[in-house]
Structure formats: C-alpha cells, structure tokens
Write a protein that holds these residues in place. Sequence first.
Motif, short mmCIF file in Angstrom:
data_model
loop_
_atom_site.label_atom_id
_atom_site.label_comp_id
_atom_site.label_asym_id
_atom_site.label_seq_id
_atom_site.Cartn_x
_atom_site.Cartn_y
_atom_site.Cartn_z
N ARG A 135 -2.56 5.76 -0.45
CA ARG A 135 -3.21 4.53 0.03
C ARG A 135 -3.64 3.59 -1.10
NH1 ARG A 135 -1.54 3.59 4.59
NH2 ARG A 135 -3.27 2.25 5.06
N HIS A 136 -3.09 3.79 -2.30
CA HIS A 136 -3.35 2.86 -3.41
C HIS A 136 -2.76 1.51 -3.04
CE1 HIS A 136 -4.25 1.71 -7.52
NE2 HIS A 136 -3.01 1.25 -7.66
N ASP A 137 -3.48 0.42 -3.38
CA ASP A 137 -3.09 -0.90 -2.88
C ASP A 137 -2.10 -1.66 -3.75
OD1 ASP A 137 -4.71 -1.50 -4.98
OD2 ASP A 137 -6.05 -2.83 -3.87
N ASP A 138 -1.37 -0.94 -4.62
CA ASP A 138 -0.38 -1.60 -5.46
C ASP A 138 0.81 -0.68 -5.63
OD1 ASP A 138 0.71 -3.60 -6.99
OD2 ASP A 138 -0.34 -3.03 -8.83
N ILE A 156 0.84 -1.20 0.00
CA ILE A 156 0.00 0.00 0.00
C ILE A 156 0.88 1.25 0.00
CG2 ILE A 156 -1.68 1.32 1.34
CD1 ILE A 156 -2.79 -1.35 2.33
#
Length: 174
Positions: free
Chosen positions: A7-10, A2
Amino acid sequence: MICPFCRHDDSRVVDSRPVEDGTQIRRRRECPECGARFSTQETTLLNIIKRSGATEPFSREKVIAGVRKACQGRPVNNDDLALLAQRVEETLRSSGQAEIEAQEVGMAILAPLRELDEIAYLRYASVYRNFTSLADFEGEIALLRAVPSHALAEKNSPALKNAAPPAQKSSVKI
C-alpha cells in the motif's frame, strides 16, 4: 500508483508496452518500498454526452445491444457485432475528442452496419433517424440502391480497393 502489496503510495515504471492496437498501455511497475512488481493498464477515457447533458463512459456492450435489435432474425453473429462495436469505438477515438455527443455515436454505427447487413441498417436507420413515413423508407432504399454496400467497403478499405469486383449474374437464358 499505490502498491497492491504494501500500500505504499509510489511506484517506479519498469516497462511500458502498447496493447489493444495502441488504445491501451500496459506498464510493469516496481514498488520502491517492498520491491514487489505488478502490472497496470492505462486507457484513455471516451465519454458520451447524452441528450440530457449527462455523460457516461463509452460502452461497446451498449452499441452491440442497440444493433442486436436491428439484426434480429438476420444472419449476423456475435463476432460480427463485436467487430462492429470495435470499429465504432476506433472511429470515435480517431476523432481525438475525449467527449462525444450521443448523436455522433449513432452516426458512427451506420456505415459499418450497412456493410454488415443492409436490412439491419435500414431497421436501425429508421429508428435512429426517426422515419415517419413510407417516403422516408423509399428515400433510404433509393440511396442503398444508388451506392451498393460493397462500394462503401471498397471506399473505406484500401485492401478491398484492389480486389476484383463481385461477380455479376449472367442473364443469358438457354
């Protein structure tokens, strides 16, 4: 992983480097969403299986705390204890196992402690091996005399194998 910014999960790995003598990997990452870069550190888990069956992560601090009691009043400093704990961890990690019995941790402490200070070694061994009589102490002292600690250091360290043996005291009286 993250992104700590958006807070993007990639995230994408940009660079990887070993640190801490190869026991950890530092990765430089980039978020495809916001373009921010950040670093992470990865380490393998080393869990200790206690006598009760519970597991907990290996802790150098616990090794130091246990050995510090045996070294009380001895000429051993904090750097020596930190190095001992590092050697113990390296020994345990070199086994290639992710979970290790607590008994094996104690056994891994004995050899470097003996090289560090034989009195502290005897104190630790007496508790760890549960000495119950003077005969137990006498037997361990006999082993200490039979194989001096510098002989163990030479056996365990290739650099010391080529070093000259310690100087002998002269017994000539004038």
